[in-house]
Every structure is written in structure tokens, then in C-alpha cells.
Design a protein around this motif. Structure first.
Motif, short mmCIF file in Angstrom:
data_model
loop_
_atom_site.label_atom_id
_atom_site.label_comp_id
_atom_site.label_asym_id
_atom_site.label_seq_id
_atom_site.Cartn_x
_atom_site.Cartn_y
_atom_site.Cartn_z
N TRP A 130 -48.46 9.22 -7.01
CA TRP A 130 -47.03 9.00 -6.07
C TRP A 130 -45.89 9.39 -6.78
CZ3 TRP A 130 -43.58 6.00 -8.81
CH2 TRP A 130 -41.99 5.81 -7.94
N SER A 133 -45.53 12.54 -5.43
CA SER A 133 -45.58 12.66 -3.98
C SER A 133 -44.35 13.21 -3.24
CB SER A 133 -47.22 11.68 -3.75
OG SER A 133 -47.02 11.53 -2.84
N PRO A 134 -44.48 13.11 -2.20
CA PRO A 134 -43.15 12.90 -1.30
C PRO A 134 -43.03 11.72 -0.57
CG PRO A 134 -44.21 14.87 -0.69
CD PRO A 134 -45.24 14.03 -2.12
N GLN A 135 -44.28 10.14 -0.84
CA GLN A 135 -44.55 9.36 -0.23
C GLN A 135 -45.65 8.26 -0.04
OE1 GLN A 135 -42.30 8.12 2.39
NE2 GLN A 135 -42.81 6.15 2.13
N ASN A 149 -44.18 19.36 -1.30
CA ASN A 149 -43.01 18.54 -0.89
C ASN A 149 -41.72 18.36 -0.22
OD1 ASN A 149 -41.71 20.89 -0.33
ND2 ASN A 149 -40.90 21.63 -1.79
N LYS A 150 -42.85 18.36 1.07
CA LYS A 150 -42.07 16.97 2.18
C LYS A 150 -43.38 16.04 2.61
CE LYS A 150 -38.39 20.01 3.13
NZ LYS A 150 -37.98 21.33 4.44
N SER A 169 -37.39 9.88 3.05
CA SER A 169 -39.22 10.43 2.78
C SER A 169 -38.39 11.36 1.76
CB SER A 169 -39.35 10.54 3.21
OG SER A 169 -39.55 12.13 4.24
N GLN A 170 -37.23 12.30 1.97
CA GLN A 170 -36.94 13.71 1.15
C GLN A 170 -36.45 13.20 -0.01
OE1 GLN A 170 -37.72 16.41 1.75
NE2 GLN A 170 -37.13 16.98 -0.11
N TYR A 173 -38.05 11.40 -2.59
CA TYR A 173 -38.67 12.56 -3.43
C TYR A 173 -37.45 13.12 -4.43
CZ TYR A 173 -41.15 17.34 -5.05
OH TYR A 173 -41.45 17.91 -5.26
N ASN A 174 -36.98 13.56 -4.18
CA ASN A 174 -35.74 13.95 -5.40
C ASN A 174 -35.35 12.91 -5.58
OD1 ASN A 174 -35.46 16.27 -3.42
ND2 ASN A 174 -33.25 15.49 -1.93
N LYS A 176 -37.60 11.16 -6.86
CA LYS A 176 -38.49 10.90 -8.26
C LYS A 176 -38.40 11.78 -9.03
CE LYS A 176 -41.63 8.46 -5.17
NZ LYS A 176 -43.31 9.54 -4.65
N SER A 204 -47.29 20.69 -9.99
CA SER A 204 -46.17 19.74 -9.38
C SER A 204 -44.56 20.03 -9.96
CB SER A 204 -46.28 18.72 -8.90
OG SER A 204 -46.30 17.92 -10.36
#
Length: 403
Positions: A130, A133-135, A149-150, A169-170, A173-174, A176, A204
Motif C-alpha cells: 500500500w 501502490s497507486p491504489q 506508478n499508475k 488515483s494519481q 499516489y502523489n 504517498k 519503487s
């Protein structure tokens, strides 16, 4: 040395039990442990002080709404996190040991910004993907062999942590990336329970930090071979070869569908047994379904009674169920997924290609639980005694704190 652990739960589930057992080991080593947790009830072990994150269930529901409709999981719970920070300032830990930060209870950005300004050191144990992860909590490399990353598939939105919002979702991710990279290399270390997850994390955005593997362990006093197979007697399975599957909750990634295939294609002298919740998804009538049990001795006897433990997981970090089966003298068949094969060798199990039903069937037909195999299984399981894992964490604390 003062050590604060933060986890979604305390004393329940695999990560909750790990936190409590680790705190006990800290106490034995002369350290001062505290566990902060967000969900569920307090552990029955009153020797470990605790901090409840969030004053009521409302915090969880409020966070859940942000997750479901705004894809903001792990970045809500602002009020609860600010209250936690005040408790941390009062405790003044030398090391903050983080476990699962997802679970609808904590604002990761606020916590890491506070940790950046403090002088304590931080350990993050990745129990899943998590944080990078992107999601979803479980991902794997993309078709180019890279850590994505997507979001790779729409199905990720339906996996834990689930969201109905599919266009942010992007942004998540950003967030995170910003939160998990704010600490210096000198004050932040990452541990994972499998070599597979260590390799993934190193590729990662967490790559600038020191990342090492400490495999999870089990209590070898609880899981062992036995001749008192009351499970076989109770269900009249004495003349059957038992193919066992077990999970707390049979979510899709656990591969429940493969037990239907086994039940439909194995000879009549085999019996497929599945333990856990949500087994109503199974189609075959030739499967013995047993509800999830919290009785460790009952579970240990089921493991010991089985001829094979089958773990057809489609996404996994380092399943302790494999080790529990081995400690009970039962060989393991699993897909080549994540860290699932890491507890096995050729004497105690088979690893087959991910998603290959026929290969799974042939592995079941071709592996016998002999006395020699039982001995080999127990020997292999002893490499994953929980004391080994906890001693490594204690050594990490002491070395890092200059003791």
C-alpha cells in the motif's frame, strides 16, 4: 529505550498479533513499549500500554466515506491524528515502529510531517504494498517488469482499500510519494517480511532508504504434528486424502475458485476442506466448508490432519499459513506468487505457475505425505520460529539506538 508501535489493530489479525508479541519482547529486553491502534478492541494483554486513535467509531466511518467517494484513504482522520501526535509528544519515543497505516484511522501526511520535525527514528514494516501502490494493497510488476506508478486495471478500484472514485488515483499516489519520502535516510528504515516485497520496494520510490527482510514467524509451540486427529474422526474422513485451504476471509485474491476445480477433478478418495469466511462462493458440493475458527488448537489439528495444504493465492506478501501447515507436518502446494514460495523447498512442497489449475491438480496428485516429508516439514518450519524474527527486531532497535 521507548518504542511506540502504530498499527490499524491491536492483538487481532496477523499484524495486530505481531505488534503485541513484539511489544512483549521489547518489555523482556528492558524497553518501554506502547501500542497505538485505530480499530477494534484492546488486546487482552494488559502488560502493554496502549493509545486508542480516534475517540469513537465516527472517525472510522468518516475516513471510510473519504476513501469510498474521494479516494483519500490514509489521508483523512485529521483530528484523530492531531490528537495522536499530542500523545506521542507526551510519550517521547526513541523509535516509532509503523505497521499498517491504511485501515481508515490515520492521516499519513500529518504523521510523517510531525515525525520529520521530531528527533525520533522511524521503522516502517511493510505488510503489503500500500505505501508505494497507486491504489490497492497488493500489486505486482507491470508487463515491463517495473513497479507501476499508475493503476493497471479497473479491478484495483474494487480491491482493498475499495473506492468508487476512479479519477483521483494519481493524486493519491502523489500524496504517498510526498508523505513517505519526507524523512531523511539517517532516520528512516524499512523492513518487509519477504524477499519478494523487499525487491519490489527497492524498485519503487522508496529506493533511497535502507530496506531489509525479516520474515514473519509463528509460535512453534502451537503448531506441531499430532496423532490425535479428532478432526478426521469428527467429519468421518479417516480414509480420505485431505486437501486443505484456509484463510480468514476468502477475498478474490485468495484464489478460492481453484478449490472448485480441485474438487471436481480429484479422485473420489480425496476430500477438499476449506476453512474461513465467505466460502459460499464455492460451486462444488464435494467441498467440506468450515467456518473461520479463532481456536488455535482446533486450527492446528486441522492442519495436522491434512495431507496437503493448498495456497492458490493470486497476490501475497509472506503467508504465515504456509509455515503453520509445515510446522504441523503438512506439505504445501502454492502458486509462484509474491513471497508465498519463500518458506518452501523441494522436500516440503511444490510451487506451480500462477493461475495454472491443471498444474495445481497434478501437484496435489503427485505429492505424498510420508513420515520423511513430515520430518522435513517440521525442520523447515523451525527456520521461521517467531523468536528469530522478534530477536532480529530487538537487535535492530538496539543497534540503531547506539546500544
Amino acid at each position: 529505550m521507548k518504542i511506540l508501535q502504530i498499527n490499524s489493530v491491536n492483538g487481532m489479525g496477523s499484524t495486530g498479533r505481531i505488534a503485541v508479541e513484539l511489544a512483549k519482547q521489547q518489555l523482556k529486553s528492558g524497553m518501554t513499549p506502547v501500542i497505538a491502534y485505530g480499530r477494534g478492541t484492546e488486546s487482552s494483554d494488559l502488560s502493554i500500554p496502549t493509545i486508542k486513535i480516534g475517540a469513537s467509531q465516527f472517525n472510522i466511518y468518516e475516513h471510510l466515506v473519504e476513501e469510498r467517494f474521494f479516494d483519500n484513504g490514509g489521508f483523512a482522520s485529521r483530528r484523530a491524528t492531531k490528537q495522536l501526535i499530542k500523545r506521542i509528544e507526551k510519550f517521547k519515543p526513541d523509535i516509532v515502529h509503523l505497521h499498517n497505516l491504511h485501515g481508515y484511522y490515520l492521516n499519513t501526511a500529518l504523521l510523517f510531517e510531525y515525525l520529520r520535525q521530531s528527533d525520533c527514528k522511524v521503522i516502517l514494516t511493510l505488510h503489503d504494498c500500500w505505501p508505494f501502490s497507486p491504489q490497492s494493497a497488493y500489486i505486482d510488476r507491470d508487463q515491463d517488469g517495473k513497479v507501476p506508478n499508475k493503476v493497471q486495471s479497473k479491478s484495483e478500484f474494487n480491491e482493498y482499500p475499495k473506492t468508487y472514485c476512479r479519477f483521483r488515483s494519481q493524486s493519491l499516489y502523489n500524496k504517498k510519494v510526498a508523505a513517505f519520502t519526507v524523512l531523511s535516510k539517517e532516520r528512516f528504515k524499512i523492513v518487509t517480511p519477504s524477499n519478494w516485497l523487499t525487491d519490489l520496494a527497492k524498485d519503487s520510490f522508496l529506493c533511497k532508504y535502507q530496506i531489509e527482510t525479516i520474515h514473519n514467524g509463528i509460535d512453534l509451540n502451537q503448531f506441531k504434528p499430532t496423532t490425535e486427529n479428532y478432526f478426521e474422526t469428527h467429519y468421518q474422513l479417516k480414509n480420505k486424502k485431505i486437501i486443505l485451504g484456509a484463510a480468514n476471509i476468502w477475498e478474490p485474491r485468495k484464489g478460492l475458485v481453484y478449490f472448485d476445480y480441485l474438487a471436481q477433478n480429484l479422485p473420489s478418495n480425496y476430500q477438499v476442506v476449506v476453512v474461513g469466511r465467505d466460502t459460499d462462493q464455492l460451486q462444488s458440493d464435494n467441498i467440506l466448508k468450515i467456518q473461520q475458527t479463532n481456536d488455535i488448537s482446533e486450527l492446528a489439528n486441522i492442519y495436522a490432519s491434512a495431507d496437503l495444504f493448498v495456497n492458490p493465492t493470486m497476490a501475497e506478501n509472506f503467508p504465515t499459513s504456509n509455515i503453520e501447515a509445515l510446522a504441523s507436518g503438512t506439505p504445501v502446494i502454492t502458486f509462484n506468487t509474491g513471497g508465498s514460495p519463500e518458506s518452501l523447498n523441494i522436500e516440503v512442497g511444490r510451487v506451480v505457475p500462477k493461475g495454472d489449475s491443471e498444474a495445481l491438480l497434478q501437484a496435489c496428485l503427485g505429492f505424498e505425505k510420508t513420515a520423511e516429508v513430515v520430518t522435513a516439514c517440521v525442520k523447515q518450519a523451525h527456520k521461521f520460529d517467531k523468536e528469530i524474527a522478534y530477536d532480529r527486531y530487538i537487535a535492530l532497535y538496539q543497534t540503531w539506538n547506539g546500544e
